[in-house]
Motif scaffolding. Structure first.
Motif, PDB file in Angstrom:
ATOM      1  N   LEU A   6      32.063 -22.950   9.340  1.00 53.83           N
ATOM      2  CA  LEU A   6      31.886 -21.973   8.265  1.00 53.83           C
ATOM      3  C   LEU A   6      32.577 -22.447   6.991  1.00 53.83           C
ATOM      4  CD1 LEU A   6      30.932 -19.162   7.286  1.00 53.83           C
ATOM      5  CD2 LEU A   6      33.076 -18.248   8.189  1.00 53.83           C
ATOM      6  N   ILE A   7      33.793 -22.935   7.132  1.00 57.07           N
ATOM      7  CA  ILE A   7      34.549 -23.434   5.980  1.00 57.07           C
ATOM      8  C   ILE A   7      33.812 -24.607   5.342  1.00 57.07           C
ATOM      9  CG2 ILE A   7      36.677 -24.618   5.301  1.00 57.07           C
ATOM     10  CD1 ILE A   7      38.092 -22.814   7.424  1.00 57.07           C
ATOM     11  N   ASP A   8      33.317 -25.535   6.153  1.00 58.70           N
ATOM     12  CA  ASP A   8      32.578 -26.688   5.630  1.00 58.70           C
ATOM     13  C   ASP A   8      31.319 -26.250   4.890  1.00 58.70           C
ATOM     14  OD1 ASP A   8      34.468 -28.392   6.704  1.00 58.70           O
ATOM     15  OD2 ASP A   8      33.279 -28.863   8.495  1.00 58.70           O
ATOM     16  N   MET A   9      30.595 -25.283   5.445  1.00 58.48           N
ATOM     17  CA  MET A   9      29.359 -24.803   4.833  1.00 58.48           C
ATOM     18  C   MET A   9      29.635 -24.135   3.481  1.00 58.48           C
ATOM     19  SD  MET A   9      26.336 -22.517   6.530  1.00 58.48           S
ATOM     20  CE  MET A   9      27.256 -21.004   6.616  1.00 58.48           C
ATOM     21  N   ILE A  10      30.668 -23.316   3.417  1.00 59.70           N
ATOM     22  CA  ILE A  10      31.008 -22.646   2.162  1.00 59.70           C
ATOM     23  C   ILE A  10      31.469 -23.663   1.127  1.00 59.70           C
ATOM     24  CG2 ILE A  10      32.597 -21.008   1.060  1.00 59.70           C
ATOM     25  CD1 ILE A  10      32.529 -19.406   3.693  1.00 59.70           C
ATOM     26  N   ALA A  11      32.267 -24.638   1.539  1.00 59.31           N
ATOM     27  CA  ALA A  11      32.752 -25.673   0.614  1.00 59.31           C
ATOM     28  C   ALA A  11      31.582 -26.493   0.072  1.00 59.31           C
ATOM     29  CB  ALA A  11      33.758 -26.574   1.314  1.00 59.31           C
ATOM     30  N   GLU A  12      30.606 -26.767   0.924  1.00 59.43           N
ATOM     31  CA  GLU A  12      29.428 -27.529   0.514  1.00 59.43           C
ATOM     32  C   GLU A  12      28.603 -26.758  -0.513  1.00 59.43           C
ATOM     33  OE1 GLU A  12      25.711 -28.863   3.044  1.00 59.43           O
ATOM     34  OE2 GLU A  12      27.557 -29.798   3.787  1.00 59.43           O
ATOM     35  N   GLN A  19      38.451 -27.760  -0.284  1.00 59.98           N
ATOM     36  CA  GLN A  19      38.414 -27.381   1.135  1.00 59.98           C
ATOM     37  C   GLN A  19      39.547 -26.409   1.461  1.00 59.98           C
ATOM     38  OE1 GLN A  19      35.973 -28.739   2.996  1.00 59.98           O
ATOM     39  NE2 GLN A  19      36.537 -28.134   5.054  1.00 59.98           N
ATOM     40  N   SER A  20      40.737 -26.661   0.916  1.00 58.44           N
ATOM     41  CA  SER A  20      41.890 -25.792   1.201  1.00 58.44           C
ATOM     42  C   SER A  20      41.717 -24.410   0.576  1.00 58.44           C
ATOM     43  CB  SER A  20      43.187 -26.443   0.733  1.00 58.44           C
ATOM     44  OG  SER A  20      43.175 -26.638  -0.662  1.00 58.44           O
ATOM     45  N   GLU A  21      41.080 -24.336  -0.593  1.00 57.71           N
ATOM     46  CA  GLU A  21      40.823 -23.036  -1.218  1.00 57.71           C
ATOM     47  C   GLU A  21      39.830 -22.220  -0.388  1.00 57.71           C
ATOM     48  OE1 GLU A  21      41.379 -23.906  -5.982  1.00 57.71           O
ATOM     49  OE2 GLU A  21      39.533 -24.561  -5.004  1.00 57.71           O
ATOM     50  N   VAL A  22      38.797 -22.875   0.086  1.00 54.93           N
ATOM     51  CA  VAL A  22      37.808 -22.187   0.911  1.00 54.93           C
ATOM     52  C   VAL A  22      38.455 -21.718   2.214  1.00 54.93           C
ATOM     53  CG1 VAL A  22      35.669 -22.464   2.223  1.00 54.93           C
ATOM     54  CG2 VAL A  22      35.843 -23.417  -0.082  1.00 54.93           C
ATOM     55  N   GLU A  23      39.290 -22.571   2.797  1.00 53.63           N
ATOM     56  CA  GLU A  23      39.987 -22.208   4.034  1.00 53.63           C
ATOM     57  C   GLU A  23      40.856 -20.974   3.821  1.00 53.63           C
ATOM     58  OE1 GLU A  23      42.757 -24.379   7.388  1.00 53.63           O
ATOM     59  OE2 GLU A  23      41.723 -25.581   5.898  1.00 53.63           O
ATOM     60  N   VAL A  26      38.571 -17.822   3.584  1.00 52.86           N
ATOM     61  CA  VAL A  26      38.068 -17.433   4.899  1.00 52.86           C
ATOM     62  C   VAL A  26      39.187 -16.794   5.718  1.00 52.86           C
ATOM     63  CG1 VAL A  26      37.149 -18.316   7.089  1.00 52.86           C
ATOM     64  CG2 VAL A  26      36.178 -19.092   4.920  1.00 52.86           C
ATOM     65  N   GLU A  27      40.365 -17.396   5.693  1.00 55.20           N
ATOM     66  CA  GLU A  27      41.509 -16.852   6.441  1.00 55.20           C
ATOM     67  C   GLU A  27      41.884 -15.453   5.931  1.00 55.20           C
ATOM     68  OE1 GLU A  27      44.010 -16.888   9.503  1.00 55.20           O
ATOM     69  OE2 GLU A  27      42.745 -18.595   9.018  1.00 55.20           O
ATOM     70  N   THR A  28      41.899 -15.281   4.610  1.00 55.12           N
ATOM     71  CA  THR A  28      42.213 -13.985   4.013  1.00 55.12           C
ATOM     72  C   THR A  28      41.168 -12.939   4.405  1.00 55.12           C
ATOM     73  OG1 THR A  28      43.281 -15.068   2.138  1.00 55.12           O
ATOM     74  CG2 THR A  28      42.623 -12.776   1.824  1.00 55.12           C
ATOM     75  N   PHE A  29      39.900 -13.333   4.410  1.00 57.96           N
ATOM     76  CA  PHE A  29      38.806 -12.431   4.793  1.00 57.96           C
ATOM     77  C   PHE A  29      38.986 -11.935   6.226  1.00 57.96           C
ATOM     78  CE2 PHE A  29      34.534 -11.947   6.647  1.00 57.96           C
ATOM     79  CZ  PHE A  29      34.052 -10.928   5.847  1.00 57.96           C
ATOM     80  N   PHE A  30      39.216 -12.863   7.151  1.00 60.34           N
ATOM     81  CA  PHE A  30      39.388 -12.474   8.554  1.00 60.34           C
ATOM     82  C   PHE A  30      40.656 -11.645   8.756  1.00 60.34           C
ATOM     83  CE2 PHE A  30      36.759 -16.387   9.799  1.00 60.34           C
ATOM     84  CZ  PHE A  30      35.603 -15.645   9.865  1.00 60.34           C
ATOM     85  N   ASP A  31      41.729 -12.009   8.067  1.00 61.12           N
ATOM     86  CA  ASP A  31      42.983 -11.248   8.171  1.00 61.12           C
ATOM     87  C   ASP A  31      42.800  -9.811   7.677  1.00 61.12           C
ATOM     88  OD1 ASP A  31      44.382 -13.333   9.287  1.00 61.12           O
ATOM     89  OD2 ASP A  31      45.374 -13.927   7.414  1.00 61.12           O
ATOM     90  N   ALA A  32      42.028  -9.648   6.593  1.00 58.65           N
ATOM     91  CA  ALA A  32      41.792  -8.310   6.046  1.00 58.65           C
ATOM     92  C   ALA A  32      41.028  -7.445   7.050  1.00 58.65           C
ATOM     93  CB  ALA A  32      41.022  -8.398   4.728  1.00 58.65           C
TER      94      ALA A  32
END
Length: 94
Positions: A6-12, A19-23, A26-32
Motif C-alpha cells: 500500500l505504501i509503495d502504491m501511494i508513493a508511486e 517513501q517515509s512521508e507516505v509511510e 499510512v501509519e497515522t491513518f491506521f492509528d486514528a
C-alpha cells in the motif's frame, strides 16, 4: 496486499512525497482508526465503508478434539461493513 504494498502504491501515485512521508501518513491513518475504535466509536469512510466494534459475551465453548467444556472470555472484535460503492465495484468486477 500488505501494508508495504500500500505504501509503495501511494508513493508511486504521488511522486512529490517521499517513501517515509507516505509511510507516516499510512501509519497515522491506521492509528486514528484504532484509537477511535478503542474509544468505543465508529469510523465511517463515505463511499468505502464503516468500521465499528462488536462485543461478544463470555460463553462456554467446546474443545473440538476432546469435547471438553472450555470457558471463552468476553471480547470485542473489529467489524467492517463495506459501503455501497465498494460492493458495486466488487460485484461488477471494476
Amino acid at each position: 496486499m500488505v501494508r508495504s504494498d500500500l505504501i509503495d502504491m501511494i508513493a508511486e501515485e504521488n511522486p512529490g512525497l517521499s517513501q517515509s512521508e507516505v509511510e507516516k501518513v499510512v501509519e497515522t491513518f491506521f492509528d486514528a482508526i484504532v484509537t477511535q475504535l478503542n474509544a468505543g466509536g465508529r469510523v465511517e469512510l463515505r463511499g468505502f465503508g464503516a468500521f465499528s466494534v462488536r462485543s461478544y459475551r463470555a460463553r462456554t465453548g467446546r474443545n473440538p478434539r476432546t469435547g471438553e467444556a472450555v470457558s471463552v472470555e468476553a471480547k470485542s472484535r473489529p467489524f467492517f461493513k463495506p459501503g455501497k460503492a465498494v460492493l458495486t465495484r466488487l460485484n461488477d468486477g471494476s
